[in-house]
Design a protein around this motif. Structure first.
Motif, mmCIF file in Angstrom:
data_model
loop_
_atom_site.group_PDB
_atom_site.id
_atom_site.type_symbol
_atom_site.label_atom_id
_atom_site.label_comp_id
_atom_site.label_asym_id
_atom_site.label_seq_id
_atom_site.Cartn_x
_atom_site.Cartn_y
_atom_site.Cartn_z
ATOM 1 N N ALA A 186 0.841 -1.193 0.000
ATOM 2 C CA ALA A 186 0.000 0.000 0.000
ATOM 3 C C ALA A 186 0.883 1.253 0.000
ATOM 4 C CB ALA A 186 -0.924 0.005 1.209
ATOM 5 N N GLY A 187 1.970 1.213 0.769
ATOM 6 C CA GLY A 187 2.910 2.327 0.768
ATOM 7 C C GLY A 187 3.581 2.481 -0.578
ATOM 8 N N LEU A 188 3.985 1.348 -1.166
ATOM 9 C CA LEU A 188 4.599 1.367 -2.498
ATOM 10 C C LEU A 188 3.634 1.976 -3.510
ATOM 11 C CD1 LEU A 188 6.638 -1.365 -4.262
ATOM 12 C CD2 LEU A 188 4.515 -0.618 -5.316
ATOM 13 N N ALA A 189 2.360 1.545 -3.448
ATOM 14 C CA ALA A 189 1.363 2.021 -4.409
ATOM 15 C C ALA A 189 1.114 3.519 -4.258
ATOM 16 C CB ALA A 189 0.055 1.247 -4.235
ATOM 17 N N ALA A 190 1.028 3.983 -3.015
ATOM 18 C CA ALA A 190 0.781 5.413 -2.768
ATOM 19 C C ALA A 190 1.928 6.265 -3.314
ATOM 20 C CB ALA A 190 0.587 5.666 -1.283
ATOM 21 N N ALA A 191 3.170 5.819 -3.069
ATOM 22 C CA ALA A 191 4.333 6.564 -3.553
ATOM 23 C C ALA A 191 4.413 6.517 -5.076
ATOM 24 C CB ALA A 191 5.609 5.997 -2.938
ATOM 25 N N GLU A 258 -5.596 -0.303 -0.011
ATOM 26 C CA GLU A 258 -5.158 -0.997 1.204
ATOM 27 C C GLU A 258 -6.204 -1.975 1.727
ATOM 28 O OE1 GLU A 258 -2.462 -0.072 5.146
ATOM 29 O OE2 GLU A 258 -3.567 1.577 4.220
ATOM 30 N N PRO A 259 -7.507 -1.648 1.761
ATOM 31 C CA PRO A 259 -8.503 -2.640 2.169
ATOM 32 C C PRO A 259 -8.516 -3.873 1.262
ATOM 33 C CG PRO A 259 -9.443 -0.436 2.286
ATOM 34 C CD PRO A 259 -8.115 -0.308 1.602
ATOM 35 N N SER A 260 -8.294 -3.674 -0.046
ATOM 36 C CA SER A 260 -8.307 -4.815 -0.965
ATOM 37 C C SER A 260 -7.083 -5.705 -0.777
ATOM 38 C CB SER A 260 -8.368 -4.325 -2.410
ATOM 39 O OG SER A 260 -7.159 -3.683 -2.782
ATOM 40 N N LEU A 261 -5.978 -5.136 -0.300
ATOM 41 C CA LEU A 261 -4.773 -5.938 -0.048
ATOM 42 C C LEU A 261 -4.915 -6.801 1.187
ATOM 43 C CD1 LEU A 261 -1.990 -3.284 -0.809
ATOM 44 C CD2 LEU A 261 -2.507 -5.328 -2.158
ATOM 45 N N GLY A 262 -5.736 -6.349 2.134
ATOM 46 C CA GLY A 262 -5.935 -7.111 3.364
ATOM 47 C C GLY A 262 -4.748 -7.012 4.303
#
Length: 539
Positions: A186-191, A258-262
């Motif tokens: 999720a952090g990787l995706a946001a960046a 992030e919710p979809s990643l679990g």
């Protein structure tokens, strides 16, 4: 069995639905990758297109292809008989012109010099470690509730030195999210969304601004030989876009991705050692360096304001007294250079990363060496744009295209939305912003100018389409690097996984950005930058 069709009448199988969607996404990306691989390297693409352009100039000249010149009588560059004829560049006169101007096409290409000058300053700031330290300090010192917002914002701001965003910020964001007990992807995706999806948004002018504006200017001069487009052409719109993309990136990360990643399972790590990575805070000397670098930036900005804010400011337009058309705007690339070089030098001297003058020279040399492929690309792009102008093919295509669009009534906001979508699709297969714009600008800028829109506004529309699909194309130069980082945290990460994770950002960014553009231009009628026009006067 998981992955097979669920029995009739049974409740929906979420795993099956997810796998089906992932499969479709993988097929879509494989198709994009296949189409992209059909294209040669942009340098070779420009070479082939230049040759094709020469052949077409001879063919259409022989066939007598022409168009009515829409420019008023007396306008510079207007044909004497009021008709634009295609010029044959393969006859003796044409070949002589090519040989005589091959070098000057390259050296006189507007984006070349401006990008080189701006990058000299950015190179000092980057090599000294100032930009990297600023990114780390910004993200690591953010309150927990603001981490996502800060990561996306830092990604957008890193576009002034895009390589650092990919190399430093994206891996750092994954580490920070994991240290907070959140999913590292999720952090990787946001960046990634901030660095690449928000590539055209920024509070500051960077090297991409003079690059694109130079290409836009060359394309605009196919219609108006004296038209100028400054590096600041989209500054207002891009500044506001920074806050829009930051907010949208935060929303997509927190509510969708992030919710979809679990919950993260450490056993899925491809490289278990990455889970033990510790976040290194800023050392005291780095903090001191950033403080003094910030002070030098502030002093420089105040001195600059002193030359342009007062009515008698020395960098205002001497004839009109306005900022529009002033030495400040015409020389803004110089100020970009100083804005990065001065604090970068001060930071380097304080931290010891720049020990002497030789280190400063090495920093600038290193920045120039990173542009080797760009310089090669510019040589062939400059020839292509020059041939397009000399042959009058650009003018003829623009007039015919504009006439067609007017005849079918497609001249309002829908026209610009369609243009943005075309750019977004082309970007899936030709990821380089400069290469794509160098190819499409000579066609679309003159055409849309003749339908009544200014080059600055057309460029802003292009940048939306170019940015929003960066994060879902394997053609992006850094896509492999992002995949490598993701696999370290989740070993079964594939191209389809990345697409499923980044597609929500791409779609939300595209919709939100187009909506902002429509409100900005067609509802509020605001200029996209200082002195930028929305509509082309000579329509």
């Amino acid at each position: 069995m998981q992955g097979s069709n669920p029995p009739e009448g049974s409740p929906p199988n979420n795993n099956f639905e997810v796998e089906a969607k992932s499969s479709r996404m993988q097929r879509f990306l494989k198709g994009v990758e296949w189409l992209g691989n059909l294209l040669p390297h942009p340098v070779i693409l420009f070479l082939w297109m230049s040759v094709l352009l020469l052949v077409l100039s001879a063919l259409f000249s022989y066939l007598g292809v022409s168009a009515l010149d829409p420019r008023p009588v007396g306008t510079e560059g207007r044909s004497e008989d009021g008709i634009i004829h295609v010029v044959n560049l393969l006859n003796g006169e044409g070949l002589a012109r090519i040989v005589e101007n091959l070098v000057t096409n390259f050296t006189g290409f507007v984006p070349l010099g401006t990008v080189l000058v701006a990058l000299l300053g950015v190179g000092i700031a980057e090599r000294s470690g100032m930009i990297s330290a600023a990114l780390r300090g910004l993200v690591m010192n953010a309150p927990k509730k603001m981490v996502t917002l800060t990561v996306v914002f830092a990604g957008i701001m890193s576009n002034t030195a895009a390589e650092l965003g990919y190399v430093v910020l994206i891996p750092l964001a994954a580490v920070i999210f994991h240290s907070l007990g959140r999913h590292p992807l999720a952090g990787l995706a946001a960046a990634f969304a901030g660095v690449s999806g928000g590539y055209s948004a920024n509070l500051l002018l960077g090297t991409v601004d003079p690059l694109l504006s130079g290409i836009t200017q060359e394309a605009a001069r196919i219609i108006d030989p004296v038209y100028t487009v400054g590096a600041e052409a989209n500054w207002y719109f891009m500044m506001v876009s920074t806050f829009l993309i930051t907010g949208l990136g935060y929303f997509v990360t927190e509510k969708i991705v992030e919710p979809s990643l679990g919950e993260y399972n450490p056993d899925m790590a491809g490289d278990p050692s990455v889970l033990e990575t510790k976040i290194e805070g800023l050392m005291s000397v780095e903090k001191k360096g950033l403080i003094w670098a910030g002070i030098s930036m502030l002093v420089f900005c105040l001195l600059l304001a002193w030359t342009i804010v007062p009515a008698d400011g020395v960098l205002r337009n001497a004839e009109t007294g306005l900022v529009s058309g002033s030495p400040f705007l015409k020389g803004i690339v110089v100020f970009i250079f100083v804005f990065f070089a001065l604090p970068g030098y001060i930071y380097g001297k304080i931290t010891g990363s720049l020990k002497n003058n030789q280190d400063v020279v090495d920093a600038m040399s290193h920045a120039m060496s990173s542009l080797s492929i760009y310089i090669v690309l510019v040589f062939f792009a400059a020839q292509f744009i020059a041939f397009f102008s000399w042959s009058n093919l650009g003018s003829v295509v623009a007039v015919m295209g504009a006439t067609f669009l007017t005849d079918i009534g497609l001249t309002g906001p829908l026209l610009l939305v369609g243009f943005i979508l075309i750019c977004a699709v082309v970007n899936l297969m030709l990821g380089s912003a400069s290469a794509q714009w160098a190819i499409t600008a000579p066609i679309f800028v003159p055409m849309l100018m003749l339908t009544g829109y200014a080059p600055e506004m057309i460029q802003a529309a292009y940048r939306i389409g170019d940015s929003t699909t960066n994060i879902i194309t394997p053609m992006l130069g850094y896509f492999g690097l992002i995949m490598a980082v993701a696999i370290r945290y989740k070993k079964d990460t594939g191209v389809g996984t990345m697409l499923a994770m980044m597609l929500p950002y791409s779609m939300v960014f595209l919709i939100g950005w187009v909506l902002l553009f429509w409100i900005w231009v067609f509802v509020l009628g605001l200029p996209v930058g200082p002195g930028s026009e929305t509509f082309y006067p000579a329509r």
